[in-house]
Design a protein around this motif. Structure first.
Motif, mmCIF file in Angstrom:
data_model
loop_
_atom_site.group_PDB
_atom_site.id
_atom_site.type_symbol
_atom_site.label_atom_id
_atom_site.label_comp_id
_atom_site.label_asym_id
_atom_site.label_seq_id
_atom_site.Cartn_x
_atom_site.Cartn_y
_atom_site.Cartn_z
ATOM 1 N N UNK A 106 0.838 -1.176 0.000
ATOM 2 C CA UNK A 106 0.000 0.000 0.000
ATOM 3 C C UNK A 106 0.882 1.238 0.000
ATOM 4 N N UNK A 107 0.683 2.149 -0.935
ATOM 5 C CA UNK A 107 1.510 3.347 -1.018
ATOM 6 C C UNK A 107 1.186 4.328 0.088
ATOM 7 N N UNK A 108 2.163 5.176 0.415
ATOM 8 C CA UNK A 108 1.964 6.154 1.475
ATOM 9 C C UNK A 108 1.011 7.269 1.069
ATOM 10 N N UNK A 109 0.835 7.520 -0.256
ATOM 11 C CA UNK A 109 0.032 8.648 -0.707
ATOM 12 C C UNK A 109 -1.432 8.508 -0.311
ATOM 13 N N UNK A 110 -1.992 7.343 -0.407
ATOM 14 C CA UNK A 110 -3.426 7.176 -0.151
ATOM 15 C C UNK A 110 -3.667 5.964 0.734
ATOM 16 N N UNK A 111 -3.175 6.020 1.952
ATOM 17 C CA UNK A 111 -3.370 4.897 2.874
ATOM 18 C C UNK A 111 -4.789 4.912 3.417
ATOM 19 N N UNK A 112 -5.355 3.716 3.529
ATOM 20 C CA UNK A 112 -6.711 3.580 4.046
ATOM 21 C C UNK A 112 -6.842 2.196 4.677
ATOM 22 N N UNK A 113 -7.450 2.163 5.847
ATOM 23 C CA UNK A 113 -7.621 0.895 6.564
ATOM 24 C C UNK A 113 -9.070 0.786 6.993
ATOM 25 N N UNK A 114 -9.735 -0.277 6.580
ATOM 26 C CA UNK A 114 -11.144 -0.475 6.900
ATOM 27 C C UNK A 114 -11.293 -1.691 7.806
ATOM 28 N N UNK A 115 -12.033 -1.494 8.889
ATOM 29 C CA UNK A 115 -12.288 -2.570 9.845
ATOM 30 C C UNK A 115 -13.777 -2.662 10.108
ATOM 31 N N UNK A 116 -14.298 -3.875 10.012
ATOM 32 C CA UNK A 116 -15.704 -4.142 10.325
ATOM 33 C C UNK A 116 -15.718 -4.742 11.732
ATOM 34 N N UNK A 117 -16.514 -4.171 12.600
ATOM 35 C CA UNK A 117 -16.486 -4.642 13.984
ATOM 36 C C UNK A 117 -17.876 -4.782 14.582
ATOM 37 N N UNK A 118 -18.009 -5.839 15.336
ATOM 38 C CA UNK A 118 -19.204 -6.078 16.140
ATOM 39 C C UNK A 118 -18.692 -6.777 17.395
ATOM 40 N N UNK A 119 -18.491 -6.020 18.484
ATOM 41 C CA UNK A 119 -17.848 -6.583 19.682
ATOM 42 C C UNK A 119 -18.587 -7.783 20.259
ATOM 43 N N UNK A 120 -17.802 -8.750 20.712
ATOM 44 C CA UNK A 120 -18.345 -9.933 21.378
ATOM 45 C C UNK A 120 -18.532 -9.620 22.862
ATOM 46 N N UNK A 171 -8.257 6.956 7.183
ATOM 47 C CA UNK A 171 -7.465 7.407 6.039
ATOM 48 C C UNK A 171 -6.748 8.697 6.399
ATOM 49 N N UNK A 172 -6.035 9.246 5.443
ATOM 50 C CA UNK A 172 -5.318 10.510 5.656
ATOM 51 C C UNK A 172 -6.279 11.627 6.058
ATOM 52 N N UNK A 173 -7.495 11.587 5.545
ATOM 53 C CA UNK A 173 -8.469 12.663 5.764
ATOM 54 C C UNK A 173 -9.207 12.555 7.094
ATOM 55 N N UNK A 174 -9.236 11.384 7.690
ATOM 56 C CA UNK A 174 -9.977 11.205 8.937
ATOM 57 C C UNK A 174 -10.563 9.808 9.024
ATOM 58 N N UNK A 175 -11.679 9.708 9.720
ATOM 59 C CA UNK A 175 -12.308 8.414 9.949
ATOM 60 C C UNK A 175 -13.732 8.446 9.396
ATOM 61 N N UNK A 176 -14.021 7.506 8.517
ATOM 62 C CA UNK A 176 -15.383 7.331 8.021
ATOM 63 C C UNK A 176 -16.037 6.267 8.884
ATOM 64 N N UNK A 177 -17.205 6.562 9.395
ATOM 65 C CA UNK A 177 -17.930 5.642 10.256
ATOM 66 C C UNK A 177 -19.267 5.347 9.605
#
Length: 169
Positions: free
Chosen positions: A1-15, A99-105
């Motif tokens: 993943x390049x540094x220019x447009x890093x993005x990490x998506x996590x799907x969560x439903x706590x146990x 992402x670089x811009x913030x957090x999408x929820x």
């Protein structure tokens, strides 16, 4: 993943277990945790070193203090977490994209954007990343669900948040 447009998506439903671990952490952090440790440690110390000098009532009180913090408190938090987990099962999973811009929820049809400056803090505790939106709302992301994205995510958080707002990251 390049540094220019890093993005990490996590799907969560706590146990239930994750919610309970978070509740235990929250109930025992800061000054409360220090007081709990002092009370339990002090009680245990007195029981072990002064057993023969203590009266029966004093022994019972010290056992009661230990019981309250070591058994009662965790046992009382579990049913609350169980109810909360059952309620969360009825809802779609929470999807967090960093992402670089913030957090999408997003959750189901609803969603929003949070700027990095508005993220309360992010900390790694007990196998989880806890993302605080504010003092009341938090999202739990199991570190085990991050896979290969964990190190990149940690790096992004360290770059975007001041040190005081990213703990054990």
């Amino acid at each position: 993943m390049g540094d220019a447009k890093r993005s990490f998506t996590f799907k969560t439903k706590p146990t239930v277990k994750e919610l309970w671990k978070f509740s235990m952490y929250f109930a025992n952090k800061g000054l409360r945790g220090g007081v709990n440790i002092i009370l339990v440690g002090g009680s245990l110390f007195l029981l072990l070193t002064r057993w023969s000098q203590l009266e029966m009532f004093q022994r019972l009180m010290l056992f009661f203090i230990i019981f309250l913090f070591v058994i009662w408190q965790p046992a009382m938090l579990y049913p609350k977490c169980l109810r909360q987990a059952k309620e969360l099962e009825k809802q779609p999973p929470l999807i967090l994209t960093f992402s670089e811009e913030g957090v999408e929820v997003s959750q189901g049809e609803e969603g929003g954007h949070i700027e990095w400056k508005d993220v309360g803090k992010i900390e790694a505790v007990g196998g989880m990343m806890i993302v605080y939106g504010d003092r009341v709302h938090a999202s739990l992301i199991p570190i085990s669900s991050m896979g290969a994205d964990e190190e990149g995510f940690r790096k992004l958080v360290r770059e975007k948040l001041p040190k005081a707002r990213c703990r054990r990251i």
